[in-house]
Design a protein around this motif. Structure first.
Motif, PDB file in Angstrom:
ATOM      1  N   PRO A  12       0.765  13.572   5.363  1.00 13.29           N
ATOM      2  CA  PRO A  12       0.501  12.326   4.637  1.00 13.29           C
ATOM      3  C   PRO A  12       1.735  11.693   3.996  1.00 13.29           C
ATOM      4  CG  PRO A  12      -1.247  13.889   4.210  1.00 13.29           C
ATOM      5  CD  PRO A  12      -0.188  14.624   5.005  1.00 13.29           C
ATOM      6  N   ASP A  13       2.627  12.484   3.456  1.00 10.50           N
ATOM      7  CA  ASP A  13       3.815  11.934   2.787  1.00 10.50           C
ATOM      8  C   ASP A  13       4.643  11.045   3.721  1.00 10.50           C
ATOM      9  OD1 ASP A  13       3.165  13.138   0.423  1.00 10.50           O
ATOM     10  OD2 ASP A  13       4.638  14.750   0.587  1.00 10.50           O
ATOM     11  N   ASN A  73       2.079   7.583   4.233  1.00 11.87           N
ATOM     12  CA  ASN A  73       1.343   6.934   3.154  1.00 11.87           C
ATOM     13  C   ASN A  73       1.826   5.518   2.854  1.00 11.87           C
ATOM     14  OD1 ASN A  73      -0.942   8.251   2.162  1.00 11.87           O
ATOM     15  ND2 ASN A  73       0.270   9.741   1.061  1.00 11.87           N
ATOM     16  N   SER A  74       3.058   5.194   3.269  1.00  7.21           N
ATOM     17  CA  SER A  74       3.587   3.846   3.027  1.00  7.21           C
ATOM     18  C   SER A  74       4.555   3.470   4.140  1.00  7.21           C
ATOM     19  CB  SER A  74       4.319   3.787   1.682  1.00  7.21           C
ATOM     20  OG  SER A  74       5.513   4.545   1.739  1.00  7.21           O
ATOM     21  N   GLU A 132       0.836  -1.205   0.000  1.00  6.66           N
ATOM     22  CA  GLU A 132       0.000   0.000   0.000  1.00  6.66           C
ATOM     23  C   GLU A 132       0.873   1.258   0.000  1.00  6.66           C
ATOM     24  OE1 GLU A 132      -2.846   2.139  -0.669  1.00  6.66           O
ATOM     25  OE2 GLU A 132      -3.510   0.100  -0.209  1.00  6.66           O
ATOM     26  N   THR A 133       0.516   2.218  -0.868  1.00  8.23           N
ATOM     27  CA  THR A 133       1.305   3.457  -0.968  1.00  8.23           C
ATOM     28  C   THR A 133       0.456   4.708  -0.746  1.00  8.23           C
ATOM     29  OG1 THR A 133       0.980   3.537  -3.353  1.00  8.23           O
ATOM     30  CG2 THR A 133       2.989   2.429  -2.543  1.00  8.23           C
ATOM     31  N   ALA A 134      -0.782   4.519  -0.311  1.00 10.79           N
ATOM     32  CA  ALA A 134      -1.671   5.668  -0.066  1.00 10.79           C
ATOM     33  C   ALA A 134      -2.486   5.434   1.206  1.00 10.79           C
ATOM     34  CB  ALA A 134      -2.572   5.898  -1.263  1.00 10.79           C
ATOM     35  N   LEU A 135      -1.800   5.060   2.267  1.00  9.12           N
ATOM     36  CA  LEU A 135      -2.475   4.735   3.526  1.00  9.12           C
ATOM     37  C   LEU A 135      -3.310   5.890   4.065  1.00  9.12           C
ATOM     38  CD1 LEU A 135       0.509   2.860   5.163  1.00  9.12           C
ATOM     39  CD2 LEU A 135      -1.647   1.814   4.438  1.00  9.12           C
ATOM     40  N   ILE A 136      -2.783   7.091   3.967  1.00  8.20           N
ATOM     41  CA  ILE A 136      -3.495   8.275   4.459  1.00  8.20           C
ATOM     42  C   ILE A 136      -4.403   8.829   3.370  1.00  8.20           C
ATOM     43  CG2 ILE A 136      -3.236  10.601   5.419  1.00  8.20           C
ATOM     44  CD1 ILE A 136      -2.181   8.290   7.219  1.00  8.20           C
ATOM     45  N   THR A 137      -3.855   9.009   2.194  1.00 12.11           N
ATOM     46  CA  THR A 137      -4.593   9.595   1.079  1.00 12.11           C
ATOM     47  C   THR A 137      -5.891   8.836   0.796  1.00 12.11           C
ATOM     48  OG1 THR A 137      -2.493  10.301   0.126  1.00 12.11           O
ATOM     49  CG2 THR A 137      -4.405  10.337  -1.319  1.00 12.11           C
ATOM     50  N   ASP A 138      -5.841   7.506   0.870  1.00 12.28           N
ATOM     51  CA  ASP A 138      -7.018   6.690   0.596  1.00 12.28           C
ATOM     52  C   ASP A 138      -7.865   6.410   1.839  1.00 12.28           C
ATOM     53  OD1 ASP A 138      -6.279   6.632  -2.036  1.00 12.28           O
ATOM     54  OD2 ASP A 138      -5.618   4.544  -2.045  1.00 12.28           O
TER      55      ASP A 138
END
Length: 85
Positions: free
Chosen positions: A66-67, A70-71, A30-36
């Motif tokens: 978030p950056d 996010n992963s 997963e590379t968008a843990l916060i964004t998604d």
């Protein structure tokens, strides 16, 4: 599994913490843990406490972007940067 190891902290240690927090999430890919919205604010609060204790760091409010979360790879990078301070 990630084989990334920097300054004594390896991905395996981080993955153990993440999987205890949310065993239902595929942290390896997963590379968008916060964004998604996969991790919510309660998850982040719990995670920050765990990371601070486990890696002897202090994640400050200005690090809570978030950056940085996010992963798993981004979290490992943040941990290593904070350990170098």
């Amino acid at each position: 599994m990630f084989e990334l190891k920097e300054r004594g902290i390896n991905m395996e240690e981080l993955m153990e913490i993440l999987n205890e927090l949310r065993p239902d999430v595929d942290f390896e890919n997963e590379t968008a843990l916060i964004t998604d919205g996969i991790l919510d604010s309660f998850d982040i609060v719990a995670l920050v406490g765990e990371l601070n204790d486990a890696f002897d760091i202090e994640i400050k409010p200005n690090n809570l972007v978030p950056d940085n979360f996010n992963s798993a790879k981004a979290m490992l990078k943040l941990i290593n940067e904070l350990q170098d301070e």
